[in-house]
Design an enzyme around this catalytic site. Sequence first.
Site, PDB file in Angstrom:
ATOM      1  N   ASP A 125      -2.155   7.574  13.260  1.00  0.00           N
ATOM      2  CA  ASP A 125      -3.071   8.290  11.880  1.00  0.00           C
ATOM      3  C   ASP A 125      -0.842   8.198  11.297  1.00  0.00           C
ATOM      4  OD1 ASP A 125      -4.167   9.534   9.955  1.00  0.00           O
ATOM      5  OD2 ASP A 125      -2.947  10.809   9.179  1.00  0.00           O
ATOM      6  N   GLY A 126      -1.257   7.097  10.104  1.00  0.00           N
ATOM      7  CA  GLY A 126       0.008   7.046   9.027  1.00  0.00           C
ATOM      8  C   GLY A 126       0.367   5.502   9.015  1.00  0.00           C
ATOM      9  N   LYS A 183     -10.358   0.440   7.819  1.00  0.00           N
ATOM     10  CA  LYS A 183     -11.224   1.324   7.628  1.00  0.00           C
ATOM     11  C   LYS A 183     -11.994   1.793   8.567  1.00  0.00           C
ATOM     12  CE  LYS A 183     -11.827   5.237   4.598  1.00  0.00           C
ATOM     13  NZ  LYS A 183     -10.587   5.312   4.642  1.00  0.00           N
ATOM     14  N   HIS A 235     -10.120   8.541  13.442  1.00  0.00           N
ATOM     15  CA  HIS A 235      -9.554   9.556  14.289  1.00  0.00           C
ATOM     16  C   HIS A 235      -9.521  11.293  14.027  1.00  0.00           C
ATOM     17  CE1 HIS A 235      -8.034   5.773  16.340  1.00  0.00           C
ATOM     18  NE2 HIS A 235      -8.030   5.975  17.379  1.00  0.00           N
ATOM     19  N   HIS A 238       0.222   3.229   6.740  1.00  0.00           N
ATOM     20  CA  HIS A 238       0.805   3.176   5.563  1.00  0.00           C
ATOM     21  C   HIS A 238       2.082   3.681   5.290  1.00  0.00           C
ATOM     22  CE1 HIS A 238      -3.402   1.150   4.700  1.00  0.00           C
ATOM     23  NE2 HIS A 238      -3.014   0.674   4.477  1.00  0.00           N
ATOM     24  N   GLU A 252      -4.487  -1.034  12.529  1.00  0.00           N
ATOM     25  CA  GLU A 252      -5.523  -1.506  11.445  1.00  0.00           C
ATOM     26  C   GLU A 252      -4.162  -2.355  10.655  1.00  0.00           C
ATOM     27  OE1 GLU A 252      -8.825   1.639  10.949  1.00  0.00           O
ATOM     28  OE2 GLU A 252      -7.790   2.053   9.924  1.00  0.00           O
TER      29      GLU A 252
END
Length: 255
Positions: free
Chosen positions: A75-76, A234, A238, A78, A36
């Site tokens: 996930d993570g 966005k 998950h 940033h 993303e």
Amino acid sequence: MSSSTGKVIIKLPKTSIPYKYVEPVLIEVDKLVNHEELVDARLRELMDKIRSENAVDMPIVVTPIPGTDKYLIVDGHHRWAAVKALGYRKIPCIIIDYFSQDVKLKTWLPGIIGDVKPVLEEAARRGLGVAECRYSVDTSGDIDAKLLEESSFIVLGRDLCRAISGGVEGQKIVSQVLNELNMKGLFTLVYYGELSEALEDLKSGWLHYLFIRKSLTKEDVMRYVRNGGVYAPKTTRHILPFYPAKTYTPLDALR
């Protein structure tokens, strides 16, 4: 979540996902692939946080990309980008089985409280087609699969249906338009984790317009990433069987 000029609301169902301590492994940042696009303000915020704490507070969640030596960031995004931008070579990770039934994938749905006309006009100005469609709040479950595939979003209001062209790539343009106009204070931006809640708010009149897009599968995500694609911010949501507990890995360990 809000700023001085734009207001953003996140709507998620209540969950009871536990926190779990898992010993992280250190993986080189260059072996990790984001799926993303990043939000600059969030990246700067995390860089400041990591610097002030002299540590990465919690591991990111990753999964192997089949047929490569790289890992997909689940996930993570940033935190990974912040550690990389700060010049560190490694980052603490938890490796999961992405295709496990315990790992769920859903799609974020944007909505707005305010006037949709500036969004449609700006999307058209940036090269996307905007066409009338025949669906309503009550028939949203019947949207043609081919139309969803070809559209970036189907925009529904109580008396409006518009199909915005562009597919997945067009979603990046629409997402950018939504964020820019939101920051100008033209409307409140709402992100929904569940379609059912979004439709309820649309029917009640609390939400004025909902942007529906094709639901993604895990196979879609892997295929897109392996082809070099990066989704709009966005897009994917998950749901993991646990939240990683904080481990506070010191920055000295990441050199």
